[in-house]
Design a protein around this motif. Structure first.
Motif, mmCIF file in Angstrom:
data_model
loop_
_atom_site.group_PDB
_atom_site.id
_atom_site.type_symbol
_atom_site.label_atom_id
_atom_site.label_comp_id
_atom_site.label_asym_id
_atom_site.label_seq_id
_atom_site.Cartn_x
_atom_site.Cartn_y
_atom_site.Cartn_z
ATOM 1 N N ASP A 40 36.705 18.607 38.268
ATOM 2 C CA ASP A 40 38.020 19.436 38.421
ATOM 3 C C ASP A 40 38.460 19.552 36.921
ATOM 4 O O ASP A 40 39.109 18.389 36.496
ATOM 5 C CB ASP A 40 38.872 18.842 38.964
ATOM 6 C CG ASP A 40 40.354 19.701 39.571
ATOM 7 O OD1 ASP A 40 40.606 20.763 38.700
ATOM 8 O OD2 ASP A 40 41.076 19.250 40.385
ATOM 9 N N VAL A 41 38.220 20.626 36.154
ATOM 10 C CA VAL A 41 38.268 20.553 34.742
ATOM 11 C C VAL A 41 39.849 21.239 34.648
ATOM 12 O O VAL A 41 40.078 22.352 34.863
ATOM 13 C CB VAL A 41 37.292 21.403 34.037
ATOM 14 C CG1 VAL A 41 37.780 21.450 32.462
ATOM 15 C CG2 VAL A 41 35.846 20.967 34.286
ATOM 16 N N VAL A 42 40.529 20.602 33.690
ATOM 17 C CA VAL A 42 41.982 21.163 33.368
ATOM 18 C C VAL A 42 42.062 21.597 32.148
ATOM 19 O O VAL A 42 42.660 22.747 31.849
ATOM 20 C CB VAL A 42 43.119 19.746 33.438
ATOM 21 C CG1 VAL A 42 44.552 20.264 32.991
ATOM 22 C CG2 VAL A 42 43.300 19.447 34.880
ATOM 23 N N ARG A 74 37.039 32.334 45.161
ATOM 24 C CA ARG A 74 37.798 31.071 45.224
ATOM 25 C C ARG A 74 36.636 30.199 45.705
ATOM 26 O O ARG A 74 35.833 30.369 46.506
ATOM 27 C CB ARG A 74 38.804 31.025 46.353
ATOM 28 C CG ARG A 74 39.371 29.893 46.822
ATOM 29 C CD ARG A 74 40.608 29.820 47.518
ATOM 30 N NE ARG A 74 39.817 30.212 48.608
ATOM 31 C CZ ARG A 74 40.718 30.237 50.118
ATOM 32 N NH1 ARG A 74 42.133 29.978 49.899
ATOM 33 N NH2 ARG A 74 40.341 30.686 50.980
ATOM 34 N N VAL A 75 36.340 28.933 44.923
ATOM 35 C CA VAL A 75 35.410 27.944 45.134
ATOM 36 C C VAL A 75 36.117 27.239 46.355
ATOM 37 O O VAL A 75 37.272 26.563 46.076
ATOM 38 C CB VAL A 75 35.058 27.038 44.037
ATOM 39 C CG1 VAL A 75 34.292 26.213 44.063
ATOM 40 C CG2 VAL A 75 34.765 27.885 42.759
ATOM 41 N N GLY A 76 35.123 26.899 47.377
ATOM 42 C CA GLY A 76 35.854 26.039 48.321
ATOM 43 C C GLY A 76 34.883 26.353 49.741
ATOM 44 O O GLY A 76 33.763 26.604 49.519
ATOM 45 N N ARG A 109 43.157 25.271 44.057
ATOM 46 C CA ARG A 109 41.915 25.538 44.097
ATOM 47 C C ARG A 109 41.359 26.221 42.751
ATOM 48 O O ARG A 109 42.075 26.848 42.031
ATOM 49 C CB ARG A 109 41.883 26.700 45.308
ATOM 50 C CG ARG A 109 42.092 26.047 46.804
ATOM 51 C CD ARG A 109 41.484 26.881 47.723
ATOM 52 N NE ARG A 109 41.882 26.512 49.026
ATOM 53 C CZ ARG A 109 40.794 26.067 49.735
ATOM 54 N NH1 ARG A 109 39.531 26.157 49.282
ATOM 55 N NH2 ARG A 109 40.836 25.460 51.157
ATOM 56 N N VAL A 110 40.205 26.119 42.574
ATOM 57 C CA VAL A 110 39.578 26.857 41.417
ATOM 58 C C VAL A 110 39.261 28.180 41.720
ATOM 59 O O VAL A 110 38.481 28.582 42.737
ATOM 60 C CB VAL A 110 38.250 26.084 41.107
ATOM 61 C CG1 VAL A 110 37.656 26.822 40.060
ATOM 62 C CG2 VAL A 110 38.411 24.742 40.764
ATOM 63 N N VAL A 111 39.573 29.123 40.885
ATOM 64 C CA VAL A 111 39.577 30.506 41.312
ATOM 65 C C VAL A 111 38.582 31.245 39.937
ATOM 66 O O VAL A 111 39.082 30.888 38.761
ATOM 67 C CB VAL A 111 40.759 31.371 41.386
ATOM 68 C CG1 VAL A 111 40.601 32.882 41.649
ATOM 69 C CG2 VAL A 111 41.579 30.854 42.487
ATOM 70 N N PHE A 112 37.589 31.958 40.294
ATOM 71 C CA PHE A 112 36.584 32.626 39.340
ATOM 72 C C PHE A 112 37.058 34.196 39.292
ATOM 73 O O PHE A 112 37.194 34.509 40.311
ATOM 74 C CB PHE A 112 35.318 32.291 39.549
ATOM 75 C CG PHE A 112 34.828 30.854 39.265
ATOM 76 C CD1 PHE A 112 34.625 30.569 37.964
ATOM 77 C CD2 PHE A 112 34.601 29.968 40.173
ATOM 78 C CE1 PHE A 112 34.032 29.076 37.621
ATOM 79 C CE2 PHE A 112 34.163 28.732 39.976
ATOM 80 C CZ PHE A 112 33.966 28.334 38.717
ATOM 81 N N SER A 113 36.778 34.620 38.067
ATOM 82 C CA SER A 113 36.686 36.191 38.090
ATOM 83 C C SER A 113 35.605 36.686 37.140
ATOM 84 O O SER A 113 35.452 35.805 36.386
ATOM 85 C CB SER A 113 38.008 36.757 37.697
ATOM 86 O OG SER A 113 37.947 38.201 37.429
#
Length: 152
Positions: free
Chosen positions: A137-139, A43-45, A32-36
């Motif tokens: 979905d950026v790695v 959490r994006v979702g 999951r993508v997590v932002f701060s």
């Protein structure tokens, strides 16, 4: 970095639409993508977007080059189902646009790259905008610079 038009699932489980959330960092954690924002984690979702596509736009922190540099292009590692529009602006007033994608296939990450207009500057601000509803979905992102300071 700011996130605009994101649907975020907070720790309480609520789904919230926000605009211009100040994003200090973003990472992929347990799929999951997590932002701060430097204070809290988001959490994006979520499992409901009310049947509406969710557009995504990310503005990355400014990239400071040690001397004048040309921005030649940008490469993205990850998954991008659709088109990703790139905008780059330098402190010298130069602007460059490009598109990349799709990247990856069958749920596996891939690489996509775009060339930009070879503009110049010391400090660059780069933004990415994904198609509405498309997977982004950026790695990793790699900006390609050419150093213009040829002094020894």
């Amino acid at each position: 970095m700011t996130g605009e038009g994101l649907s975020l699932e907070l720790a309480s489980g609520a789904t919230t639409a926000v605009s211009s959330l100040p994003v200090a960092c973003a990472c992929l954690h347990n799929g999951r993508v997590v932002f701060s924002d430097g204070v809290a984690l988001y959490r994006v979702g979520g499992d409901n977007d009310d049947s509406a596509a969710i557009p995504v736009r990310l503005t990355l922190p400014p990239v400071v080059c040690p001397g004048p540099a040309r921005l030649g292009g940008l490469a993205l590692d990850g998954l991008a189902d659709g088109r990703v529009a790139i905008t780059a602006v330098s402190d010298a007033g130069a602007e460059a646009w490009g598109e990349l994608g799709p990247a990856g296939r069958g749920g596996l990450p891939g690489r996509a790259a775009c060339r930009l207009g070879r503009q110049y500057g010391h400090v660059w601000s780069i933004s990415l905008r994904a198609d509405d509803g498309a997977t982004l979905d950026v790695v990793a992102l790699e900006a390609r610079f050419t150093d213009l300071d040829r002094r020894p």
